[in-house]
Structures are given as structure tokens and as C-alpha cells.
Write an enzyme that holds these catalytic residues in place. Structure first.
Site, PDB file in Angstrom:
ATOM      1  N   ARG A 172       0.635  -0.961   0.103  1.00  0.00           N
ATOM      2  CA  ARG A 172      -0.230   0.071  -0.045  1.00  0.00           C
ATOM      3  C   ARG A 172       0.961   1.467   0.049  1.00  0.00           C
ATOM      4  NH1 ARG A 172      -2.053   1.980   4.090  1.00  0.00           N
ATOM      5  NH2 ARG A 172      -1.820   0.062   6.009  1.00  0.00           N
ATOM      6  N   TYR A 208     -15.861  16.566 -17.147  1.00  0.00           N
ATOM      7  CA  TYR A 208     -16.274  14.904 -16.936  1.00  0.00           C
ATOM      8  C   TYR A 208     -17.447  15.518 -16.110  1.00  0.00           C
ATOM      9  CZ  TYR A 208     -15.613  10.844 -15.451  1.00  0.00           C
ATOM     10  OH  TYR A 208     -15.763   8.050 -14.763  1.00  0.00           O
ATOM     11  N   ASP A 261      -7.731  18.564 -16.035  1.00  0.00           N
ATOM     12  CA  ASP A 261      -7.063  16.892 -16.634  1.00  0.00           C
ATOM     13  C   ASP A 261      -6.959  17.219 -17.767  1.00  0.00           C
ATOM     14  OD1 ASP A 261      -8.620  14.710 -17.676  1.00  0.00           O
ATOM     15  OD2 ASP A 261     -10.209  14.627 -16.161  1.00  0.00           O
ATOM     16  N   LYS A 316      -7.265   5.430 -19.326  1.00  0.00           N
ATOM     17  CA  LYS A 316      -8.006   6.023 -21.048  1.00  0.00           C
ATOM     18  C   LYS A 316      -6.617   5.560 -21.623  1.00  0.00           C
ATOM     19  CE  LYS A 316     -11.844   6.365 -19.921  1.00  0.00           C
ATOM     20  NZ  LYS A 316     -11.920   6.694 -17.851  1.00  0.00           N
TER      21      LYS A 316
END
Length: 372
Positions: free
Chosen positions: A47, A99, A171, A196
Site C-alpha cells: 500500500r 467530465y 485534467d 484511457k
């Protein structure tokens, strides 16, 4: 170096064991201590850090020209981590065209927690200035925007943010650092849904934040990444790193094809409007030329006849795939308002397209047949 070269060099693996070019996948969740209790390799628990995640973060940092990166299990997790670094009572500016998951995250999760936000048309700098509050801490921008592909002035918005004591976050998922580097234009942080274009094959989920410099914000978000644990798995990091190797080649070809598709759609009688900054008639064309090296592989089209006709058009395609998401090797089309739901601000006759690696002629023929 050019981004094509950076993409390859930043993902290269130097294997001291077998001389392998592809890196191994480190699946271990825990790591052995030395006799004195230290970790000579620097790893304690998965982690906190992992060799595959470290390699991916180094590559993203190099591509965006930043100081450091943090990676996550999704783009939304990356966005949420940045907002969690703020304090209850802080204010955020977000675009009216963005978005849909970003304002949804603010409204459904962060606003009840105490964060406030205002949506503003960021193509109008006067509106942005007027919307700034004393407690505004972030100007969050998208360019090109989702789904109308609006282009906003990154440098001007960064200046407004800094003048008001805020940071500017971009973004950059649609443009990628192959076409646009917001940190070079004044932004403080860049966000990516690595799902993406970085992954590029519709088979991995991930997100990232890239920071221009070290400081309190970066250190806090690095701590939140570790404590919150919304980290990508080693295999997801491995897949995204592999996708980066072909990122530049895919982006260049997909963008070239998208330009041809946009030019065809702009002349079709059943098309009301085409949203693509590569068209000379697009409102954002000149600004995009200044801050981008290409116009990208995303475009939107508004079909004459309203929502019903747009849905019927999408139903007729055979080369495009009707699916949500973007950035993969296959071309996708979707009726965006249906995906976003009843609160959508997207025009009801709009179809969003992600252009893949098919031949432009076949995509154009597919759309022509569907529109005719």
C-alpha cells in the site's frame, strides 16, 4: 527529448538478473527487513510502495515534465485524493463543461463533507475572475473539455488561480502529454485517468496526479495515497507502463484519423454541429494551436432531429462500437446524455466519439451509412 523518446526511455527496465526487456510483476504485498530492522530496498508494504508503481510514477513524471507523481486505482480516486487534501469550507471552481464524474464527486461526496464549488464557463476569463472567492483553493480545468471539446487558456487560468492564492489543476486525460503539457503552461497539478490513452487497450483501470514541484500539497497527497490505500495493483501498473511504450504512435495516428472524420462530418447535411478543435471553424482552434501540438482523437457531433435521431444513428453503426469510455484502439460512439442521466447538461442530440486505429475511410463510410 521529444515525447516519443521519453515514453520509451522512461519505461525501459534494466534487469540485472536475466537481461529481460519487459519488467517483472512484483506481486508481493510485504517485504523482508534486514537484521537491523531497515529495508535496504526501500519497500515495506504494497500500500505504501511497489516497484511497478514506482516505475509507472517515474514515467508519468518524465512525460509531463513534473517533480513527482502519485497513482491510483482509477481517475476518480485520483480526483478525490486531490479534493481530500483540501479542508472543509474550501471552495473549488470547476468548468460547466466537464467530465460528469468530477462535479458528481463534488456534489455527492465532497459537498456534504464541507467542500463548496462553483461551475463556470472557463472560456470566459471574466466569469472565472468573478467566481473567485476568498476561500477558493483550486481552479480545476479541462481542455479539451468533455464532451463539447471546449479549449480554455491554461496559462491565463493558472495566472488567475495564483493571483487568488489558489492552485490550478488540469485534467489532461484527453490531450495526454504527447499533445499538451499543462505544467509547462503554469499549472500546478495534472490529473490523468490512465484507464484511457495511457493504458490504450480498454483493459486496465487507473488514475494519476503529476505535481510540478515538491511542497505541502504534494507531501499531503502522497500521505493520503498511502493512508487511504486507493492504489493500483502491480499488474495494473505493469499494463499502463506497457501502454505508454506505444502512446505517442497511437495518439498521432488516432488524431490524424479524427481530423479526417471531423472534416467529413462538418460537411454532412444531417449534422447540426461538430465539436473538434482541429477544424478551422471551431471556436477553440487558434488557442489549441498555441498550447497543443495536435488536436486529439476525441470529437463530438450533434445530429439533426434531436435525441431520437442521434440514438438511431448510433444504433446503425457497424465499425464503431457503442460503448462508454475512450482512448482505446477501437473506435467508440455513445449518446452521452443517456450515459450521464437526468442531470446531464450535454445537448440531447450529441454523440461522443473516441477514434481508434481503424482506417479513416472505413470509419467515415460507417458514419455516412448511419447518417444517411
Amino acid at each position: 527529448m521529444k515525447p516519443e523518446t521519453i515514453a520509451l526511455l522512461s519505461t525501459h527496465y534494466y534487469d540485472r538478473n536475466a537481461g529481460a526487456l519487459a519488467p517483472p510483476i512484483y506481486l508481493s504485498t510485504t517485504y523482508e527487513r534486514d537484521a537491523d530492522g531497515t529495508f535496504k530496498h526501500g519497500y515495506l508494504y504494497a500500500r505504501n510502495a511497489n516497484p511497478n508503481r514506482d516505475a509507472l510514477e517515474r514515467s508519468l513524471t518524465a512525460l509531463e515534465g513534473g517533480f513527482a507523481s502519485t497513482t491510483y486505482a482509477s481517475g476518480q480516486a485520483a480526483t478525490m485524493n486531490l479534493f481530500l487534501a483540501l479542508a472543509p469550507g474550501d471552495h473549488v471552481l470547476v468548468p460547466t463543461d466537464a467530465y460528469y464524474g468530477t462535479p458528481a464527486l463534488l456534489e455527492e461526496l465532497m459537498h456534504p463533507w464541507g467542500l463548496t464549488y462553483t461551475r463556470v464557463d472557463m472560456t470566459d476569463l471574466d466569469q472565472v475572475r468573478a467566481a473567485m472567492h476568498d476561500n477558493t483553493r483550486v481552479i480545476w480545468l479541462e481542455t479539451p473539455s468533455n464532451p463539447l471539446l471546449k479549449i480554455v487558456d491554461i496559462r491565463a487560468l493558472a495566472d488567475i488561480a495564483h493571483a487568488g492564492g489558489a492552485i490550478c489543476v488540469c485534467d489532461n486525460t484527453w490531450a495526454t502529454p504527447i499533445l499538451q503539457r499543462p505544467l509547462d503552461l503554469g499549472c500546478d497539478v495534472v490529473m490523468h485517468a490512465t484507464t484511457k490513452y495511457f493504458g490504450g487497450h480498454s483493459d486496465v483501470l487507473g488514475g494519476a496526479l503529476v505535481f510540478k514541484e515538491d511542497g505541502t500539497l504534494y507531501q499531503r497527497i502522497r500521505r493520503l495515497q498511502s493512508v487511504g490505500g486507493a492504489v493500483p495493483s502491480p499488474f495494473e501498473c505493469w499494463l499502463v507502463l506497457r501502454g505508454i511504450k506505444t502512446l505517442a504512435a497511437r495518439i498521432r495516428l488516432q488524431s490524424e484519423t479524427a481530423g479526417k472524420v471531423a472534416e467529413f462530418l462538418a460537411t454532412h447535411p444531417n449534422v447540426e454541429a461538430v465539436h473538434y478543435p482541429g477544424l478551422p471553424t471551431d471556436p477553440g482552434h487558434e488557442l489549441a494551436k498555441k498550447q497543443m501540438t495536435g488536436f486529439g482523437a476525441m470529437l463530438s457531433v450533434q445530429v439533426r432531429g434531436g435525441a431520437d435521431e442521434a440514438i438511431r444513428t448510433a444504433a446503425k453503426v457497424q465499425v464503431f462500437t457503442r460503448a462508454t469510455s475512450l482512448g482505446g484502439v477501437e473506435s467508440l460512439i455513445e449518446h452521452r446524455a443517456s450515459v450521464e442521466g437526468p442531470t446531464s447538461q450535454t445537448p440531447p442530440n450529441l454523440l461522443r466519439m473516441s477514434i481508434g486505429l481503424e482506417h479513416a475511410d472505413d470509419l467515415i463510410f460507417d458514419l455516412k451509412r448511419a447518417l444517411d
